[in-house]
Write a protein that holds these residues in place. Structure first.
Motif, PDB file in Angstrom:
ATOM      1  N   GLN A  86      -5.993   4.107  -4.048  1.00 23.69           N
ATOM      2  CA  GLN A  86      -7.238   4.379  -4.791  1.00 23.69           C
ATOM      3  C   GLN A  86      -6.945   5.264  -5.989  1.00 23.69           C
ATOM      4  N   ASN A  87      -5.879   6.073  -5.892  1.00 24.70           N
ATOM      5  CA  ASN A  87      -5.545   7.000  -6.972  1.00 24.70           C
ATOM      6  C   ASN A  87      -4.038   7.238  -6.902  1.00 24.70           C
ATOM      7  N   VAL A  88      -3.246   6.265  -7.372  1.00 25.68           N
ATOM      8  CA  VAL A  88      -1.797   6.295  -7.143  1.00 25.68           C
ATOM      9  C   VAL A  88      -1.128   7.535  -7.736  1.00 25.68           C
ATOM     10  N   ASN A  89      -1.716   8.097  -8.811  1.00 30.50           N
ATOM     11  CA  ASN A  89      -1.072   9.240  -9.465  1.00 30.50           C
ATOM     12  C   ASN A  89      -1.008  10.478  -8.586  1.00 30.50           C
ATOM     13  N   SER A  90      -1.844  10.527  -7.544  1.00 35.83           N
ATOM     14  CA  SER A  90      -1.772  11.723  -6.692  1.00 35.83           C
ATOM     15  C   SER A  90      -0.921  11.459  -5.447  1.00 35.83           C
ATOM     16  N   TYR A  91      -0.144  10.367  -5.461  1.00 38.74           N
ATOM     17  CA  TYR A  91       0.779  10.094  -4.336  1.00 38.74           C
ATOM     18  C   TYR A  91       1.744  11.268  -4.161  1.00 38.74           C
ATOM     19  N   HIS A  92       1.996  11.669  -2.930  1.00 36.55           N
ATOM     20  CA  HIS A  92       3.094  12.613  -2.687  1.00 36.55           C
ATOM     21  C   HIS A  92       3.553  12.487  -1.245  1.00 36.55           C
ATOM     22  N   ASP A  93       4.873  12.499  -1.084  1.00 40.40           N
ATOM     23  CA  ASP A  93       5.484  12.532   0.249  1.00 40.40           C
ATOM     24  C   ASP A  93       6.605  13.570   0.150  1.00 40.40           C
TER      25      ASP A  93
ATOM     26  N   THR B  64       0.852  -1.196   0.000  1.00 36.35           N
ATOM     27  CA  THR B  64       0.000   0.000   0.000  1.00 36.35           C
ATOM     28  C   THR B  64       0.882   1.238   0.000  1.00 36.35           C
ATOM     29  N   ILE B  65       0.617   2.161  -0.941  1.00 39.62           N
ATOM     30  CA  ILE B  65       1.388   3.415  -0.936  1.00 39.62           C
ATOM     31  C   ILE B  65       0.539   4.585  -0.449  1.00 39.62           C
ATOM     32  N   MET B  66      -0.767   4.437  -0.530  1.00 40.35           N
ATOM     33  CA  MET B  66      -1.642   5.491  -0.017  1.00 40.35           C
ATOM     34  C   MET B  66      -3.003   4.910   0.331  1.00 40.35           C
ATOM     35  N   ARG B  67      -3.717   5.595   1.208  1.00 43.32           N
ATOM     36  CA  ARG B  67      -5.048   5.140   1.593  1.00 43.32           C
ATOM     37  C   ARG B  67      -6.015   6.308   1.432  1.00 43.32           C
ATOM     38  N   GLY B  68      -7.306   6.000   1.270  1.00 44.93           N
ATOM     39  CA  GLY B  68      -8.325   7.043   1.160  1.00 44.93           C
ATOM     40  C   GLY B  68      -8.421   7.636  -0.232  1.00 44.93           C
ATOM     41  N   CYS B  69      -9.434   8.489  -0.424  1.00 46.30           N
ATOM     42  CA  CYS B  69      -9.642   9.126  -1.730  1.00 46.30           C
ATOM     43  C   CYS B  69     -10.468  10.387  -1.538  1.00 46.30           C
TER      44      CYS B  69
ATOM     45  N   HIS C 228      -4.305   9.854   2.130  1.00 49.40           N
ATOM     46  CA  HIS C 228      -3.008  10.102   2.770  1.00 49.40           C
ATOM     47  C   HIS C 228      -1.971   9.115   2.243  1.00 49.40           C
ATOM     48  N   SER C 229      -0.787   9.688   1.936  1.00 53.92           N
ATOM     49  CA  SER C 229       0.280   8.888   1.329  1.00 53.92           C
ATOM     50  C   SER C 229       1.200   8.350   2.414  1.00 53.92           C
ATOM     51  N   ARG C 230       1.731   7.158   2.178  1.00 52.79           N
ATOM     52  CA  ARG C 230       2.735   6.610   3.113  1.00 52.79           C
ATOM     53  C   ARG C 230       4.082   7.288   2.880  1.00 52.79           C
ATOM     54  N   LYS C 231       4.936   7.263   3.872  1.00 50.44           N
ATOM     55  CA  LYS C 231       6.292   7.797   3.725  1.00 50.44           C
ATOM     56  C   LYS C 231       7.019   6.973   2.654  1.00 50.44           C
ATOM     57  N   SER C 232       7.729   7.650   1.762  1.00 53.03           N
ATOM     58  CA  SER C 232       8.391   6.918   0.681  1.00 53.03           C
ATOM     59  C   SER C 232       9.466   5.974   1.236  1.00 53.03           C
ATOM     60  N   ASP C 233      10.136   6.358   2.326  1.00 56.84           N
ATOM     61  CA  ASP C 233      11.161   5.474   2.913  1.00 56.84           C
ATOM     62  C   ASP C 233      10.553   4.148   3.353  1.00 56.84           C
ATOM     63  N   ALA C 234       9.336   4.232   3.949  1.00 59.54           N
ATOM     64  CA  ALA C 234       8.669   3.008   4.424  1.00 59.54           C
ATOM     65  C   ALA C 234       8.298   2.117   3.237  1.00 59.54           C
ATOM     66  N   VAL C 235       7.826   2.754   2.149  1.00 56.66           N
ATOM     67  CA  VAL C 235       7.463   1.983   0.944  1.00 56.66           C
ATOM     68  C   VAL C 235       8.703   1.288   0.387  1.00 56.66           C
ATOM     69  N   ILE C 236       9.808   2.051   0.285  1.00 50.81           N
ATOM     70  CA  ILE C 236      11.031   1.491  -0.320  1.00 50.81           C
ATOM     71  C   ILE C 236      11.570   0.346   0.542  1.00 50.81           C
ATOM     72  N   SER C 237      11.541   0.491   1.876  1.00 49.65           N
ATOM     73  CA  SER C 237      12.107  -0.634   2.647  1.00 49.65           C
ATOM     74  C   SER C 237      11.217  -1.866   2.556  1.00 49.65           C
ATOM     75  N   GLU C 238       9.889  -1.682   2.452  1.00 50.33           N
ATOM     76  CA  GLU C 238       9.018  -2.861   2.288  1.00 50.33           C
ATOM     77  C   GLU C 238       9.277  -3.539   0.940  1.00 50.33           C
ATOM     78  N   VAL C 239       9.416  -2.721  -0.105  1.00 55.18           N
ATOM     79  CA  VAL C 239       9.677  -3.257  -1.449  1.00 55.18           C
ATOM     80  C   VAL C 239      11.029  -3.987  -1.481  1.00 55.18           C
ATOM     81  N   THR C 240      12.047  -3.398  -0.864  1.00 57.68           N
ATOM     82  CA  THR C 240      13.381  -4.013  -0.860  1.00 57.68           C
ATOM     83  C   THR C 240      13.330  -5.384  -0.183  1.00 57.68           C
ATOM     84  N   ALA C 241      12.631  -5.447   0.953  1.00 55.83           N
ATOM     85  CA  ALA C 241      12.547  -6.723   1.683  1.00 55.83           C
ATOM     86  C   ALA C 241      11.816  -7.776   0.850  1.00 55.83           C
ATOM     87  N   LEU C 242      10.773  -7.357   0.144  1.00 53.17           N
ATOM     88  CA  LEU C 242      10.021  -8.321  -0.696  1.00 53.17           C
ATOM     89  C   LEU C 242      10.896  -8.832  -1.826  1.00 53.17           C
TER      90      LEU C 242
END
Ligand code: SF4
Length: 435
Positions: free
Chosen positions: A197-204, A148-153, A170-184
């Motif tokens: 719900q709308n990934v294009n409006s992600y921003h951190d 998950t990179i963001m929640r809500g709409c 609300h967007s997740r912190k990019s560092d948290a996303v990157i460490s989850e992706v790296t571990a996977l």
């Protein structure tokens, strides 16, 4: 003795991944899962409110499980309703279903172990800003994983309940996303799908979606990267350029168009015209000619005339999507469209849906046929339904069946397509892929 839980999920990938997070929260507190609802101490249903049909199904299942469960003295399981229906109806569900013990909305899952141990009938449905960073989800689909990179709409499309049940974007912190992706990626997950719900409006801070995508692609060089869902009004060239330049981002795009009529798009509050939608499709195809495209369409929205509907058909025929998720309009109480006049009769909605299904089936079969004889790179996902067969997925998400069991799930194999049957294909392992 540890408590056991049974979990059943309805709806979209976001809900599916939420159920993995719920399992992670429970298992970190000593719960263990069971496949058998009859022997579980806790039964959790993760519900979807987007379509009337999904809501009816989960409430039906709730009545069935509650009615068939043992009485409290003989060890009746604790019944918990999670997800969007829980958020939408809250306390009123406790009045309606006497066997239901807890109603827990999507922002309150961290409270589940405490609520279960207190065992007081109640609902927890407040909106909270936080996310589930730090929770280790129990992944159920190796070698494919969701992040998950963001929640809500906050788009408030007039037919959609999501902004009311999932809260503000609300967007997740990019560092948290990157460490989850790296571990996977290090754990051998061959496919990672970013969810929002709308990934294009992600921003951190300064990290927008295209930049996040680039960082994710380099953090997981051996995994394929996908993302859903994109909103046509927010899709820009920068995202397309990142896709084209990073080899491990799938040449696959899900871009809902919903209607081909500008009048209906305006009533839906979608924020683009059919012409602007087609311009986005042109941008994707000009940059990546082989891109696989899928979409969502709604038939029979209030006020949809024959002329409006014909424009939807025209758009479906013009773009020739590889796959389309087609729905008839269903009223969701609390949304703006519920008060719109000129509703389309149910039979007409169904007839229009059937028409769209026929058209798309033909296009899907034709496009699948074009793959015959080609060599594609597939990710082995595991055994197929039949014995002595394995299944895999192309980067465009098509399923491919192999008459083999030799490959390890998570490995990539080049396969020559020998037979196509709608969205499912059959193939034989061979040399280098064409794409
Ligand atoms: S973008 Fe529109 S359809 Fe998608 S979740 Fe938000 S309100 Fe619903």
């Amino acid at each position: 003795m540890s408590m056991t839980y049974y979990i059943n999920v309805y709806g979209c990938q976001m809900n599916f991944h939420d159920s993995e997070i719920i399992s992670g929260i429970l298992e970190s507190e000593g719960f263990s899962s069971t496949e058998d609802p009859e022997s579980a101490d806790v039964i959790l249903l993760v519900s979807c409110a987007v379509r009337e049909h999904a809501e009816t199904r989960v409430l039906g299942r709730l009545s069935h499980l509650g009615g068939s469960s043992r009485d409290r003295e003989s060890g009746k399981p604790l019944m918990v309703l999670c997800g969007c229906v829980a958020q939408e109806h809250g306390d009123s569900l406790l009045e309606r279903f006497r066997d239901l013990d807890l109603v827990v909305g999507p922002d309150c899952y961290r409270d589940l172990p405490r609520l279960i141990s207190e065992s007081v009938r109640m609902s927890a449905v407040d909106f909270r800003e936080g996310d589930y960073t730090g929770i280790e989800p129990v992944r159920m689909e190796f070698p494919r994983a969701f992040v998950t990179i963001m929640r809500g709409c906050e788009n408030f499309c007039s037919y959609c309940i999501v902004p009311y049940v999932r809260g503000r974007e609300h967007s997740r912190k990019s560092d948290a996303v990157i460490s989850e992706v790296t571990a996977l990626s290090e754990g051998g997950y061959g496919e990672i799908t970013l969810l929002g719900q709308n990934v294009n409006s992600y921003h951190d801070g300064d990290t927008s979606f295209p930049l996040l995508l680039r960082k994710v692609a380099s953090a997981a060089p051996c995994s394929r990267i996908k993302f859903v869902t994109s909103h046509p009004k927010d899709l820009g060239m920068e995202t397309v350029e990142v896709m084209a330049s990073e080899q491990n981002i799938c040449r696959y795009f899900h871009l809902p168009f919903q209607s081909g009529s500008d009048v209906i798009l305006k009533r839906m509050n979608r924020g683009y015209t059919a012409g602007e939608y087609l311009q986005r499709i042109g941008m994707l195809r000009d940059t990546m000619p082989d891109i696989v495209l899928s979409t969502d369409v709604i038939a029979g929205f209030p006020g949809e005339s024959e002329e409006d509907f014909q424009k939807t058909i025209d758009l479906l025929e013009e773009v020739r999507f590889d796959n389309a998720f087609l729905f008839k309009y269903s009223e969701r109480s609390g949304t703006a469209a519920c008060s719109f006049e000129n509703s389309v009769p149910e039979e007409k909605r169904l007839a229009r849906l059937n028409r769209l299904q026929q058209i798309q089936r033909r296009i899907t079969v034709e496009k699948s046929g074009e793959l015959l004889g080609r060599t594609l790179r597939i990710l082995i996902t595991g055994p197929a339904k039949k014995p002595r067969q394995q299944a895999g997925r192309t980067e465009g998400n098509r399923m491919v069946i192999l008459e083999e069991t030799a490959f390890t799930p998570g490995s990539f194999v080049n396969v020559k397509i020998t037979k196509a049957d709608g969205w499912t294909h059959f193939g034989e392992p061979c040399g280098n892929p064409e794409n």
